[in-house]
Design an enzyme around this catalytic site. Structure first.
Site, PDB file in Angstrom:
ATOM      1  N   PRO A  99     -11.536  -1.131  -8.899  1.00 12.85           N
ATOM      2  CG  PRO A  99     -10.190   0.274 -10.231  1.00 12.85           C
ATOM      3  CD  PRO A  99     -10.511  -0.077  -8.795  1.00 12.85           C
ATOM      4  CG  LEU A 104      -5.702  -1.128  -8.976  1.00 13.12           C
ATOM      5  CD1 LEU A 104      -6.766  -0.127  -8.551  1.00 13.12           C
ATOM      6  CD2 LEU A 104      -4.322  -0.639  -8.535  1.00 13.12           C
ATOM      7  CB  SER A 107      -7.916 -11.966 -11.303  1.00 13.95           C
ATOM      8  OG  SER A 107      -6.531 -11.764 -11.335  1.00 13.95           O
ATOM      9  CB  ALA A 108      -4.807 -11.955  -6.840  1.00 11.60           C
ATOM     10  CG  ASP A 147      -1.262  -9.833  -9.050  1.00  5.95           C
ATOM     11  OD1 ASP A 147      -0.154  -9.276  -8.942  1.00  5.95           O
ATOM     12  OD2 ASP A 147      -2.124  -9.491  -9.877  1.00  5.95           O
TER      13      ASP A 147
HETATM   14  O1  PMV Z   1      -2.436  -8.269 -13.446  1.00  3.11           O
HETATM   15  P1  PMV Z   1      -1.640  -7.052 -13.117  1.00  3.11           P
HETATM   16  O2  PMV Z   1      -1.937  -5.896 -14.002  1.00  3.11           O
HETATM   17  O3  PMV Z   1      -1.664  -6.704 -11.674  1.00  3.11           O
HETATM   18  O4  PMV Z   1      -0.093  -7.400 -13.469  1.00  3.11           O
HETATM   19  C1  PMV Z   1       0.567  -8.448 -12.868  1.00  3.11           C
HETATM   20  C2  PMV Z   1       2.012  -8.163 -12.743  1.00  3.11           C
HETATM   21  C3  PMV Z   1       2.918  -8.745 -13.827  1.00  3.11           C
HETATM   22  O5  PMV Z   1       4.239  -8.640 -13.304  1.00  3.11           O
HETATM   23  C4  PMV Z   1       2.823  -7.916 -15.111  1.00  3.11           C
HETATM   24  C5  PMV Z   1       2.598 -10.211 -14.159  1.00  3.11           C
HETATM   25  C6  PMV Z   1       2.899 -11.192 -13.036  1.00  3.11           C
HETATM   26  O6  PMV Z   1       2.472 -12.352 -13.189  1.00  3.11           O
HETATM   27  O7  PMV Z   1       3.583 -10.843 -12.051  1.00  3.11           O
END
Ligand code: PMV
Length: 306
Positions: A99, A104, A107-108, A147
């Site tokens: 999703p 999860l 975007s990365a 990420d």
């Molecule tokens: O984008 P997410 O929901 O996977 O969150 C990233 C993790 C955080 O620690 C909240 C932000 C970061 O830049 O590491």
């Protein structure tokens, strides 16, 4: 300018096992790669002057990278430019089971796979990560880099901002289940919430961030010794701690409680919180996934490997 793209590229999805948010402040985190996060395929457009198109039907995306009003288009164009790739002449199609915007790593996965489409499978992982981070900044302002690191490498990693990543040895596959809450959230908003609370209440927030760091280190020891009972308890404590940063949500608390009632060894929010997903560690009597399926609760079982 590189005119051609490679035909296909992949990236891992991710689940943060321990250390979200505290990782932004230089503390250690543990993340695991989810195989088949995103596969991108590129083919030339009939008109080489037409702006590149990006289509990922599972995420409802069908856009031109020239669409400056769309953050995904802007991020994609940023990655293509960073890698000196083409802005025109290619159709890029994506397939995924993840999703989007649920913590999860969607975007990365996109920014890593796009960088690989340009730079190819032999590119240095550091070059892929740097390109991914350029795109991630469009989405999240100042991401920790966790990420991008896990999307590019997979496995299970200890990540500290600005330090080399350390792969964690996993003795036996660790059975997890991811429970999407369906509650939308934004990483940038949740990160800003924590920063604001930390500014208002620094003497309360600093010890919580320190405890989250201790949880990550203790969790690594538990993973390395395959002590899943200990890992589960650390996840439970981490859920309370990370919620105290201000990013909890009743829907996440309900899913944590449901997972623990169903025999999970531990459960916590994963990613930025405020919505998104819970990750639970499945117990030896692994009836949780079938019980969730029977009651219609969305659940994604995964096994993580070092
Ligand atoms: O984008 P997410 O929901 O996977 O969150 C990233 C993790 C955080 O620690 C909240 C932000 C970061 O830049 O590491």
């Amino acid at each position: 300018m590189i005119a051609a793209l490679h035909p296909c590229a992949e990236a891992y999805g991710k689940v943060i096992v321990l250390g979200e948010h505290s990782v932004v402040y230089g503390k250690p985190a543990v993340a695991a790669g989810l195989p088949n996060g995103l596969v991108l395929r590129a083919r030339p457009l009939p008109d080489s002057a037409e702006p590149c198109r990006l289509r990922i039907p599972a995420w409802g995306l069908d856009l031109s990278v020239a669409d400056v009003d769309h953050p995904v288009a802007t991020a994609a164009a940023t990655v293509l430019d960073h890698c000196r790739g083409p802005r025109t002449g290619w159709a890029i199609d994506g397939e995924t089971c993840l999703p989007a915007r649920a913590g999860l790593g969607s975007s990365a996965t996109l920014t890593v796979a796009l960088a690989r489409l340009v730079l190819g499978p032999e590119a240095e992982v550091a070059a892929i990560e740097a390109a991914s981070l350029a795109g991630e900044r469009v989405f999240h302002g100042e991401p920790s880099g966790l990420d991008s690191a896990i999307a590019a490498r997979g496995g299970v990693l200890r990540f500290v901002r600005g330090e080399p990543v350390r792969p964690i040895a996993v003795r036996a596959p660790i059975p997890l289940v991811i429970l999407p809450s369906g509650v939308a959230r934004s990483t940038a908003v949740e990160v800003a919430k924590v920063r604001a609370r930390k500014e208002r209440l620094p003497t309360l927030l600093e010890p919580i961030l320190g405890a989250l760091a201790a949880a990550a280190e203790a969790g690594i020891a538990a993973i390395e010794s395959n002590d899943l009972g200990q890992l589960g308890e650390i996840m439970n404590v981490s859920h309370e701690l990370v919620s105290a940063l201000g990013v909890g949500h009743p829907a996440l608390d309900r899913l944590v409680a449901r997972a623990l009632e169903g025999g999970a060894l531990g459960a916590k929010l994963t990613g930025a919180g405020g919505g998104g997903c819970v990750v639970a560690l499945r117990g030896p009597d692994d009836a949780l996934v079938s019980a969730l399926a029977a009651e219609g609760t969305p659940a994604i079982p995964v096994e993580i490997h070092g």
